[in-house]
Scaffold this active site. Structure first.
Site, PDB file in Angstrom:
ATOM      1  CE1 TYR A 159      65.872  17.034  -1.311  1.00  0.00           C
ATOM      2  CE2 TYR A 159      65.331  17.204   1.474  1.00  0.00           C
ATOM      3  CZ  TYR A 159      65.777  16.331   0.154  1.00  0.00           C
ATOM      4  OH  TYR A 159      65.804  15.072   0.494  1.00  0.00           O
TER       5      TYR A 159
ATOM      6  CE1 TYR B  53      64.118   8.772   5.073  1.00  0.00           C
ATOM      7  CE2 TYR B  53      65.767   6.823   4.281  1.00  0.00           C
ATOM      8  CZ  TYR B  53      64.596   7.407   3.740  1.00  0.00           C
ATOM      9  OH  TYR B  53      64.427   7.756   2.302  1.00  0.00           O
TER      10      TYR B  53
ATOM     11  CG  PHE C  94      65.866  13.124   8.427  1.00  0.00           C
ATOM     12  CD1 PHE C  94      65.043  12.821   7.656  1.00  0.00           C
ATOM     13  CD2 PHE C  94      66.322  14.824   7.855  1.00  0.00           C
ATOM     14  CE1 PHE C  94      65.475  13.126   6.529  1.00  0.00           C
ATOM     15  CE2 PHE C  94      65.767  15.292   7.105  1.00  0.00           C
ATOM     16  CZ  PHE C  94      65.320  13.846   6.153  1.00  0.00           C
TER      17      PHE C  94
ATOM     18  CG  PHE D  65      59.037  14.339   4.364  1.00  0.00           C
ATOM     19  CD1 PHE D  65      60.831  14.519   3.612  1.00  0.00           C
ATOM     20  CD2 PHE D  65      59.721  15.325   5.301  1.00  0.00           C
ATOM     21  CE1 PHE D  65      61.484  14.602   4.086  1.00  0.00           C
ATOM     22  CE2 PHE D  65      60.785  15.551   5.959  1.00  0.00           C
ATOM     23  CZ  PHE D  65      61.862  15.078   4.890  1.00  0.00           C
ATOM     24  CG  ASP D  66      60.837   9.411   2.001  1.00  0.00           C
ATOM     25  OD1 ASP D  66      60.414   8.657   2.262  1.00  0.00           O
ATOM     26  OD2 ASP D  66      62.413  10.111   1.721  1.00  0.00           O
TER      27      ASP D  66
ATOM     28  CB  ILE E 116      70.451  16.990   1.979  1.00  0.00           C
ATOM     29  CG1 ILE E 116      70.269  15.987   3.465  1.00  0.00           C
ATOM     30  CG2 ILE E 116      69.534  16.606   0.987  1.00  0.00           C
ATOM     31  CD1 ILE E 116      69.594  16.575   4.392  1.00  0.00           C
TER      32      ILE E 116
END
Length: 386
Positions: A361, A306, A378, A316-317, A335
């Site tokens: 979040y 991902y 994503f 961010f990731d 999530i």
């Protein structure tokens, strides 16, 4: 008795004959269909036989002579586009004759007692009819021989007529007496149910006069007590009916309660489904590549590659090496957007998922990487399903 069948085009009418019947006529319904030939076919013993060919302009009615006995398995069909009417009569009142044995048709009739008795006696013959017969016979005799005496023959025949009339009257009187006796017997049969005990007592007490008096007193007491017994039975029956009504009312109340509970459960399930549908609507899913492997289902262990980005495009990731990121789908290990958005993917497939803050979040975010109330994008690739 009349028998008929209206056959629709290209339909089968099968049956095992229970009442014998005769097929007499096949008629084409000229108000339907076209000018093509219509074939009427019967299937018997696994063999098809053409009964007739009907045509609207030339031949629209054919007489038939077919008997079907009980136990025969038959099927009627008709080709073409027109309706066909089959008509005949039922043979339930007689048995078909066997020409080889020389038997004739045997008619079955239901005869009561009176008709049987009346059939044994000769019907009443009037004097006028007898005299007419005598005159005819006397004229024949004159033609055959001229030596016979007309007056003597007429006198003899009239005497015979009177004797026959007397016999007929005697027979009628005997019939009337027999009918009166039958009526009395019927009345006695109707009274037997109420007087069985009385009859038995009278038979047993033929020897002693005193026992007769005692039995008569007992009978009168029983007759007086009969209405009381009947009233008690009626009360018992009413009480039983009331109890049954109460039981049925209780059962109906329980059924109503159960139906209400089931309705509530259905409403709850529907509300939960609606909420899930709303949640699904808030997630935006776009399949970039459809996979060909195993399907990701809730409760399965899956591994994914991902890349996560904010709405402004900032990454961010990410995880795009090795076996990827492993978790159980639908168990709250990630999530909610992932638990709902990855379901249905196949191994090898790629999908873009846009998740709102309520399913990511939330208002707090994940500082310092993810600010509060952030919508996340994503790019997910399903690597394996275990």
């Amino acid at each position: 008795m009349f028998w008929g069948l209206i056959m629709e085009p290209k339909k089968r009418y099968s049956q095992t004959v229970e009442i014998p019947f005769h097929l007499s006529m096949a008629t084409l319904d000229v108000t339907t269909g076209n000018d093509e030939i219509v074939q009427v076919i019967i299937s018997y013993n696994d063999t098809n036989y053409i009964l007739c060919n009907l045509k609207k302009d030339s031949l629209w009615q054919v007489a038939l002579d077919l008997h079907f006995e009980k136990g025969n398995k038959i099927t009627f069909t008709c080709s073409g586009e027109s309706y066909v009417h089959l008509t005949g009569y039922l043979n339930h009142e007689f048995v078909l004759s066997d020409p080889e044995k020389g038997e004739e048709n045997n008619f079955s009739q239901v005869i009561n007692k009176q008709s049987k008795r009346k059939a044994t006696h000769s019907p009443k013959v009037t004097l006028k009819a007898k005299r007419m017969k005598c005159e005819v016979e006397s004229s024949d005799v004159e033609l055959q021989s001229d030596d016979t005496d007309e007056d003597s023959e007429y006198v003899n025949e009239s005497e015979e007529d009177e004797e026959e009339e007397e016999e007929a009257e005697e027979d009628e009187e005997e019939e009337e007496e027999e009918e009166a006796e039958e009526e009395e017997e019927d009345k006695n049969y109707e009274d037997d149910d109420d007087n069985d005990n009385e009859f038995c007592l009278n038979v047993e007490s033929t020897d002693d006069f005193e026992s007769k008096e005692e039995t008569e007193e007992d009978d009168t007491e029983e007759k007086e007590n009969k209405p009381m017994k009947r009233n008690k039975k009626n009360k018992q029956i009413q009480q039983r009916n009331k109890k049954q009504d109460e039981i049925t009312c209780e059962e109906e109340d329980e059924q109503k309660k159960q139906s209400k509970k089931q309705q509530k459960k259905k409403l709850k399930e529907q509300s939960v489904q609606k909420k899930e549908i709303k949640k699904m609507k808030t997630i935006k899913i776009k399949d970039i590549k459809l996979g060909t492997g195993a399907v990701a289902k809730s409760g399965k262990l899956v591994s994914v590659y991902y890349v996560g980005r904010l709405k402004n495009g900032k990454k961010f990731d990410e995880k795009k090496q090795g076996n990827g990121f492993k978790f159980k789908l639908g168990k709250g290990q990630v999530i909610k957007g992932w638990d709902l958005g990855i379901v249905g993917m196949k191994v090898g497939g790629k999908r873009q998922i846009t998740i709102p803050p309520s399913m990511a979040y939330g208002a707090k975010g994940f500082p310092p990487l993810i600010p509060g109330n952030s919508t996340l994008d994503f790019d997910i690739e399903l690597r394996n399903v275990y």
